[in-house]
Design an enzyme around this catalytic site. Structure first.
Site: not given
Ligand code: AHR
Length: 665
Positions: A45, A375-376, A244
């Site tokens: 990332e 993602n989250e 993120c």
């Protein structure tokens, strides 16, 4: 089998005749599961200057003058007897998609007037290395020349070149320069000694070793030493681009892969979500240029021989930030982005996106097999959107495996444990193929949870541990350390993952890279400055697992290993590397005492070749690697012979040991 580590003759042979009572039985005829060849991977990332300012080897920050503060990273240089002004313009740009450029207006040339770029916390420059300089320039008031200088921290010009004959039309000018000195924090000057006007844009400086070739095709401009660190991990898969940043603080600032491919001059930068995420690590100059984009990520996966694993935005911005949602009836373009991505990766050269891939230089498909949906993410909002993606993708591409989210680490997001229960129950109902779990916890949690997956339902969705890292102080705290104890806890946990290889099919540490002067998050797997890099003890744990993966999980029965205070002293797994015809035992001794154990191999015979032991341990559990001592915690290797299938082995205090035992076929 190729060994990375040198034989350490100071390690005494540890195999002794079989007497000790604590005992381990490994039956090589009892295969419990196939181990996914892509089990241990890596996750990149762009956080901590991992891409811009790191792996992407561009040395000029804000090269296109498109940061909101268009002069960020740039200063005016006015040598003796020189006068002039610099200004940002956008009329008649060379690239309308990135319209800003710098005008250098010289009224008195003197010894030189122009601009300097500070780089990403300086520029790492090496003596004797060739650097490529490139700029788009024009001289609206008649021909002008300028010189390019690399200047060391102490103000010495360590490389220079002249660019002549810039005329009134935008053109690309390039040259190569070779510095006479190494400097970790150099800067770049563009100076003219002629009166007049000079417009410049896309000012760029790359080390020439930044191009890696894969079967003759260049991978554009990556930092060689960082790629080498990745290659030495031998990752089975490569997860990208986040994290993120996939979600963005808001949807405008989400990661959109289509904006990251093709002509670099047209790629529009956006703010990094990590720019202003942490007040204590505020990084106002963090933007994503997308010089390293999806095409490069696919090429890098190929180069690393790792399965590409892109993660796409599912119509939700980061739920730790705005949590902005795309209305369900406006989700179409997001789903289309996912479908187009699969076509870009795998489609024939006659398809729209396959053709674009071919034009970029890669007619062969990238053989994409899996894709992460968000993602989250959490909440019914996620489940609703996930369903839409699954339906559309499976209709067109039934073989692509889809990865579902279960929020962030349940310890940190609102109602995390309840949320995860909810997500799991929904995902089970939907027969999700792969479910992603994230853990950022203290070391003791990782030791305790080495048995976590023993109790999971092994007939439901497969599990991917998409992010994990031991936090010595607390999640996202700036005082977290990459120390040996934390690494050992991860090793114990990973042994638990391997023991459940029928269920847990992939795992990767996070975050991967951190620039020592520009990080936002710690701990991280690999640290670097402008010239150097080192692997943490956690890195060598990851490496030992991927280099010693094995393909068949074997049954391990331990007997009479004392458990003081109910704590497990030894964590152990075993597998078979069929090609090498070796049993691989991995063991973590989590105590400060030696653990002498009889190892009994059943249903096989030794091949007569020596056993290899690779041991990762440290002088102290708080030991760390550093730029000064990059291999303080580093695997040592020793060979020894054993007479029969039952032998004693002494596992060192606080150690991770890999034993490779050659057996007859
Ligand atoms: O790894 C750092 C961040 O932690 C990732 O971006 C995110 O997915 C998680 O919260």
């Amino acid at each position: 089998m190729s060994w990375l580590y040198l034989l350490d003759s100071f390690i005494l042979l540890m195999a002794v005749p079989a007497h000790a009572e604590p005992r381990v039985d490994i039956d090589i005829s009892s295969v419990k599961a196939q181990i996914n060849p892509a089990m241990w991977g890596t996750f990149l990332e762009d956080i901590n200057f991992a891409a811009d300012g790191g792996l992407y080897a561009e040395l000029v920050k804000n090269r296109s003058f498109e940061f909101p503060n268009a002069t960020a990273g740039w200063t005016k240089v006015q040598k003796q007897r020189a006068r002039g002004v610099i200004s940002i313009r956008d009329t008649d740009p060379f690239e309308p998609k990135n319209p800003h450029y710098m005008r250098i207006e010289v009224s008195l040339a003197g010894e030189g007037f122009g601009i300097a770029n500070e780089g990403f916390r300086g520029m790492g420059i090496r003596e004797g290395q060739k650097y490529w300089f490139s700029v788009y320039a024009r001289a609206p008031m008649g021909s002008i020349s300028f010189r390019v200088e690399i200047v060391s921290q102490d103000g010495r010009v360590i490389a220079q070149a002249k660019v002549s004959g810039v005329d009134s039309q935008w053109k690309n000018y390039t040259c190569t320069i070779v510095p006479t000195q190494t400097c970790p924090k150099a800067k770049l000057n563009l100076l003219t000694t002629e009166k007049g006007l000079l417009d410049v844009d896309m000012v760029s400086l790359f080390p020439s070793d930044g191009t890696l070739s894969f079967e003759g095709r260049p991978i554009p401009r990556l930092r060689q030493d960082l790629v080498q660190m990745l290659a030495e991990l031998k990752p089975g898969f490569f997860r990208f681009p986040g994290g993120c940043i996939v979600e963005g603080r808001d949807l405008d600032n989400r990661y959109q892969w289509k904006n990251t491919i093709g002509d670099i001059n047209k790629r529009k930068l956006i703010i990094s979500r990590w720019n202003n995420e942490f007040a204590h690590r505020y990084t106002p100059d963090y933007y994503q240029s997308f010089g390293l984009g999806f095409y490069e990520y696919f090429l890098l996966s190929e180069k690393l021989n790792a399965e590409p694993m892109p993660i796409i935005n599912c119509g939700m911005a980061c739920q730790f930030n705005t949590g902005q949602l795309v209305p369900m009836d406006e989700l179409g373009p997001y789903v289309q982005d996912a479908l187009d991505l699969i076509e870009f990766a795998n489609g024939s050269v006659d398809s729209k996106w396959g053709k674009i891939r071919a034009e970029l230089g890669h007619p062969e498909p990238f053989n994409l097999k899996m894709l992460g949906i968000g993602n989250e993410q959490w909440g019914p909002q996620y489940i609703g959107r996930y369903k839409v993606f699954v339906k559309a993708i499976k209709e067109k591409y039934p073989d692509i495996k889809l990865i579902a989210a279960t929020g962030s680490d349940p310890a940190i997001f609102p109602n995390g444990y309840k949320e995860v229960e909810y997500l799991w129950s929904e995902l089970r109902k939907l027969n999700a193929e792969i479910v992603d779990e994230h853990f950022y916890r203290p070391p003791e949690w990782f030791f305790e949870n080495a048995y976590r997956y023993d109790d999971y339902d092994h007939n439901g969705p497969k599990i991917f541990i998409g992010e994990f890292a031991t936090q010595s102080k607390g999640i996202a705290r700036p005082d977290n350390r990459n120390n040996w104890y934390c690494s050992l806890a991860e090793a114990a946990f990973m042994i638990g993952l391997e023991r459940n290889a029928d269920l847990v099919i992939m795992a990767c540490y996070a975050p991967l890279f951190a620039h020592i002067d520009a990080w936002q998050w710690t701990p991280d797997l690999i640290w670097f400055d402008n010239l150097k890099t080192y692997g943490t003890p956690n890195y060598y744990v990851q490496q030992l697992f991927s280099l010693n993966r094995g393909d068949k999980l074997l049954d391990v029965q331990t007997r009479q290993i004392p458990e003081p205070e109910g704590k497990k002293p030894l964590y152990m797994s075993a597998c078979l590397d069929q090609k090498a015809s070796e049993v691989i035992i991995k063991a973590v001794n989590s105590t400060g005492k030696n653990q002498l154990v009889t190892i009994n191999l059943k249903s096989t015979q030794l091949s007569g070749k020596d056993v290899v032991a690779i041991v990762l341990s440290a002088d102290s559990i708080t030991a760390e690697n550093s730029f000064e001592q990059p291999k303080k915690v580093y695997p040592k290797q020793v060979q020894f012979s054993v007479a029969d299938e039952s032998f004693e082995y002494n596992f060192e205090p606080y150690s991770l040991t890999v034993l490779r035992i050659p057996v007859s076929r």
